[in-house]
Design a protein around this motif. Structure first.
Motif, PDB file in Angstrom:
ATOM      1  N   ARG A 340     -63.520  -3.196  25.619  1.00 25.87           N
ATOM      2  CA  ARG A 340     -62.542  -2.118  25.730  1.00 25.87           C
ATOM      3  C   ARG A 340     -61.982  -2.033  27.156  1.00 25.87           C
ATOM      4  O   ARG A 340     -60.790  -1.799  27.353  1.00 25.87           O
ATOM      5  N   LEU A 343     -59.340  -4.730  27.386  1.00 23.62           N
ATOM      6  CA  LEU A 343     -58.111  -4.369  26.672  1.00 23.62           C
ATOM      7  C   LEU A 343     -57.354  -3.273  27.411  1.00 23.62           C
ATOM      8  O   LEU A 343     -56.120  -3.307  27.520  1.00 23.62           O
ATOM      9  N   ALA A 344     -58.092  -2.296  27.923  1.00 29.64           N
ATOM     10  CA  ALA A 344     -57.427  -1.202  28.644  1.00 29.64           C
ATOM     11  C   ALA A 344     -56.773  -1.715  29.924  1.00 29.64           C
ATOM     12  O   ALA A 344     -55.661  -1.301  30.278  1.00 29.64           O
ATOM     13  N   ARG A 347     -53.597  -3.549  28.953  1.00 27.38           N
ATOM     14  CA  ARG A 347     -52.509  -2.670  28.542  1.00 27.38           C
ATOM     15  C   ARG A 347     -51.986  -1.842  29.726  1.00 27.38           C
ATOM     16  O   ARG A 347     -50.782  -1.659  29.880  1.00 27.38           O
ATOM     17  N   PRO A 532     -52.278   9.474  24.294  1.00 24.16           N
ATOM     18  CA  PRO A 532     -52.674   8.094  24.627  1.00 24.16           C
ATOM     19  C   PRO A 532     -52.185   7.637  25.996  1.00 24.16           C
ATOM     20  O   PRO A 532     -52.909   6.931  26.704  1.00 24.16           O
ATOM     21  N   ARG A 535     -54.348   9.157  28.657  1.00 20.84           N
ATOM     22  CA  ARG A 535     -55.670   8.537  28.711  1.00 20.84           C
ATOM     23  C   ARG A 535     -55.583   7.172  29.414  1.00 20.84           C
ATOM     24  O   ARG A 535     -56.470   6.797  30.185  1.00 20.84           O
ATOM     25  N   LEU A 536     -54.497   6.461  29.125  1.00 18.91           N
ATOM     26  CA  LEU A 536     -54.313   5.170  29.794  1.00 18.91           C
ATOM     27  C   LEU A 536     -54.059   5.376  31.293  1.00 18.91           C
ATOM     28  O   LEU A 536     -54.550   4.612  32.129  1.00 18.91           O
ATOM     29  N   ARG A 538     -55.192   7.775  33.083  1.00 24.90           N
ATOM     30  CA  ARG A 538     -56.476   8.109  33.711  1.00 24.90           C
ATOM     31  C   ARG A 538     -57.294   6.839  33.969  1.00 24.90           C
ATOM     32  O   ARG A 538     -57.895   6.671  35.028  1.00 24.90           O
ATOM     33  N   PHE A 539     -57.290   5.953  32.982  1.00 24.15           N
ATOM     34  CA  PHE A 539     -57.996   4.681  33.165  1.00 24.15           C
ATOM     35  C   PHE A 539     -57.440   3.941  34.384  1.00 24.15           C
ATOM     36  O   PHE A 539     -58.189   3.471  35.247  1.00 24.15           O
TER      37      PHE A 539
END
Lengths: 572, 572
Positions: A340, A343-344, A347, A532, A535-536, A538-539
């Protein structure tokens, strides 16, 4: 695992991140209504999904080849190209006076990206033509325009760029190709050029080469170089392809990837050429062509990143392996934290690179529409970042895509490896990423850092705004911008460009990291901080943005310690 | 551009960085005198330069292939293998009782690295055999040892590892291959295995497969797995290869690189196998084999990094392009700051990775010689780092090597691209680098971080010592170690391994970065702070070491934000 054109993603970016509305509010681009934009995206997207994507593997497995002096392209490429040309996708930004749709570069950038996702090797062909159209629009005579532009815009003919010679790569000024006046206004071009992408094909009626060469009175170096248009077939009185010109393909390169794109060694033996622009002014014309081509190549990297991400995501949501107890677990490897994370990362960086490229395109459009210098400065500042970070992201995401596939990633049938093999060249051609970084650290800061500081002001203003609703995301972006500001000031203070060059590459990457934080924060704000994209964001901001500090520390070390390392040291 | 074995580099590392002297001071390794070490390095180095390196390109261009069920290896590979076997290089660390030289793993690691530089695809064959020798030494019956060990050590026979099945990759416990007792002490093995490196060849008399399978009473999962030795030809009463066993190669994979190494799908149809170790205890035996194989694969990455660096350095000192005014300029592209930055990065990281791998090997040797638990813990801690950072460095350095070559880097004839294509798999096989990171962040911290803190104490003690003479290098290393200590404490405090796994990969890289700073500082100290190694240490510590902070920030974010990103978010 089919490719799906990320149409909604572009819409979101257009509406909330890069301000396409500002572009279409101008007279110049008023025709690009929301309906028109939607139609362009969905139609181009459908062609990419249905027609181009199926050509990706065949192009890799059956490379273009040279048979008795004739280039035979990969299976299906002729039909694929026909779909591009018939759809009007060769150049939707070309001026309406010559058959173009006159649409914003912002939209072209999205369409180019989708085509790159679907079939990079084929997309490189119209990308070269786009650059040629622009050079001819800006620098060629009306007579040349009348013959060439309609045929290039329609896709009946295609274009190439001929810069490199064996001894003249990044140092274009070392070229030896000669141009002798024929006395009738044309010139006899003689010399050899290498690395000519799509130097020939078997699906356009003509192939038009823009060739850098030196006139008899041209001084050595870049100031003695002129630009010539040298067609494969000389147009007859009707403008139709007539007799063959004095040029041929010597050989095609055997490359790591991009097999569907024939990379030619071209030989010119007194070939007839027409001067484009003024004598000895070829570099300026070539830069017109290269500038937007750099953005286009950045888009190639982003397009491949998108496709490699989709490919890896499909595998990760399908492949069962091991067990990890997670909320809403799927039982597939996407449940694993490290998968994950990959993938994060893929993206989040693809989003960052895409936002940078589209912001660059938007600035180009605003410059075109308004002629205002600050837009030109913004576009110029963002171009090398869009190119280098876009292509580095393409490479890094493709590489991570292989890793997500595990053992399957190393097997060619899977298709993951091809993305890396194909995209690898994008960090090299159209000016290596090292050259892009040097451009950013020197020429793009020649304004004393004005364009850079304007960008930083924008980043900090937005971060200030975001403090109220998203303080934990706003603060690190603001801090990163301040750190970057110090690095910009350090760069600007260096009189000796070598001091800048020693840290140029990490500097460019540091700038991109901070810009990425800015655009991710903007996306989170647009979403109200919950969803979404938030959240992305924040990542990205908590995990990837921190990289900027190490990069900028590296960037500002100067050259002395680096040059203290002698060539002999390396051999030790 | 020939490969030159870096013999002096190994000597320096042995003498000043990893303490080979401590190993050879033990009874167990007393035979490894300085003269013996020098002879081993120079003889192995010469074979690599003269015999193996010329096989690298032919193996890529003429892959191993399957013809009527028989594997035909690449041109010259049979002769290359013969040179390895005749030189005694298959396993210089094997126990003298079975024909080995009983030399330290530290020395084996250097020899393996040199062979990997010269011809990775062929070197993978003896590397697999080394692992098999070790598994048999530790777990097989005396009868099996007597037959197999001398023939494996001499290189007459070769070995493979058979773990993976289509549904059982990283999750080995999901395997389905069955083992039925034949009633005579042997077992009938039935099933299909994939990704079997060197599953067959046409140059060894026999190929011995170590196969994981499940006995009829084996429970599901890893606890029901046993290990079997399944030879291609069943040894006759003299131990010579007798009748063919019930196994065959189904197909070979078409891979991104490493074309010279046949990667087989193996079919076992009631093949005769012998149990190695106890029933249902196969994973333990396999881990013996895999543990040192992980170090070996790390060495593969480092070996390729060395070769790719040398290749790029030769190009950069030869290729004239552009002009940069530098002190002692050569007129070649190595004068350009960005090229020099790339070369320095390649060399500095290769040194760091190599020092880590050799330190790991040294700890293994000390464990073997003394049986002391702290050496075992140190070796266990360093193994996943040696594997993952070694292979990541191999990939990154090969990738940078392509970039140094510019356009030439994308052309296969240059050879630069092959390094990347070949080495890419090393981050995947023998446990993906994600698995290595999870191992480091969980099992290798199960001691409450004791091994990690011991390493950090050592780093800080040295930094304290260095403060007197090299304060500007010592301080950042000390600070980095403190930052890492906090990250270790954070990891240890997480009861839920998922929290650790979410940051495991950046954690591992952060640890490697700090270890690299430690070893570079040690090299500078050994040189008295003035010389090529000190200049390289300065480059690393000021420019690359700062990366650790961003990595460790990423590493300690925990899993919550990561798992807040749902699979649906990715598809958005």
């Amino acid at each position: 695992m089919p490719y799906r054109a990320p149409v909604d993603e572009y819409r979101f970016l257009f509406d909330h991140i890069v301000g396409l509305g500002q572009v279409t509010a101008t007279d110049r681009f008023a025709e690009a209504t929301p309906d028109m934009t939607a139609a362009i995206l969905s139609e181009a997207g459908r062609m990419c999904e249905e027609v181009l994507y199926p050509l990706q593997r065949p192009g890799d497995m059956t490379p273009a080849r040279l048979e008795n002096g004739v280039v035979r392209t990969s299976p299906g490429y002729a039909e694929g190209y026909r779909a591009i040309a018939d759809g009007g996708w060769v150049s939707i930004s070309a001026h309406p006076d010559h058959g173009g749709m006159g649409l914003p570069m912002t939209l072209t950038t999205a369409v180019n990206e989708m085509m790159s996702s679907a079939c990079l090797a084929l997309q490189l062909n119209p990308l070269m033509t786009q650059g040629q159209i622009e050079a001819i629009e800006h620098h060629a005579s009306d007579a040349l325009k009348a013959i060439y532009l309609p045929r290039l815009v329609s896709g009946a003919w295609s274009g190439t760029m001929n810069l490199t010679e064996p001894q003249a790569g990044s140092d274009v000024g070392a070229l030896r190709t000669r141009a002798e006046p024929n006395g009738d206004g044309t010139y006899a071009i003689t010399g050899q050029k290498i690395y000519i992408s799509w130097g020939d094909n078997d699906f356009t009626e003509n192939v038009c080469h823009l060739v850098l060469a030196r006139l008899p009175d041209g001084v050595p170096g870049t100031k003695g170089i002129s630009l010539f248009l040298v067609p494969k077939y000389i147009p007859d009185d009707n403008g139709d392809p007539g007799r063959p010109n004095g040029l041929h393909v010597v050989s095609l390169e055997h490359k790591m990837g991009l097999h569907g794109s024939p990379t030619a060694v071209m030989q010119y033996d007194g070939a007839t050429g027409w001067l484009v622009g003024k004598p000895h002014d070829g570099m300026r014309a070539m830069f017109t062509m290269m500038n937007n081509a750099r953005l286009g190549v950045g888009g190639q990297g982003i397009g491949v990143a998108e496709a490699a991400f989709q490919h890896a995501l499909a595998y990760a949501t399908d492949r069962k392996q091991g067990r990890t107890p997670v909320r809403g677990g799927t039982g597939a490897i996407i449940d694993h934290a490290d998968v994950r994370r990959m993938l994060a990362t893929m993206r989040a960086d693809t989003f960052a690179a895409r936002a940078i490229a589209l912001a660059c395109a938007q600035a180009i459009d605003m410059q075109t529409a308004t002629g205002e210098a600050h837009w030109a400065a913004r576009a110029a500042f963002l171009t090398p970042i869009a190119k280098a970070f876009g292509t580095d992201t393409g490479i890094a995401v493709s590489d991570m895509g292989i890793q997500v596939h595990g053992g399957m990633g190393f097997i060619e049938e899977t298709g993951a490896a091809q993305y890396l093999r194909d995209v690898r060249v994008t960090a090299i051609y159209e000016g290596t990423n090292g050259i892009q970084a040097m451009d950013l650290a020197s020429r793009k800061l020649m304004d004393g850092g004005e364009a850079a500081h304007a960008m930083l002001d924008e980043i900090e203003a937005q971060a200030e705004t975001a403090r109220g609703t998203l303080p934990d995301l706003a603060e690190p972006v603001w801090q990163a911008s301040e750190t970057l500001r110090e690095a910009v000031e350090w760069m600007v203070a260096q009189q000796d460009t070598t001091q800048r060059f020693a840290g140029a590459a990490p500097f460019l990457r540091g700038v991109a990291r901070v810009l990425g934080g800015h655009f991710h924060l903007k996306a989170a704000l647009a979403e109200g901080g919950d969803g979404p994209r938030s959240r992305l964001a924040r990542f990205y901001i908590t995990r990837l943005l921190p990289e900027h500090a190490g990069l900028l520390a590296h960037a500002t070390q100067g050259a002395d310690d680096l040059y203290a390392l002698t060539p002999e040291d390396f051999a030790a």
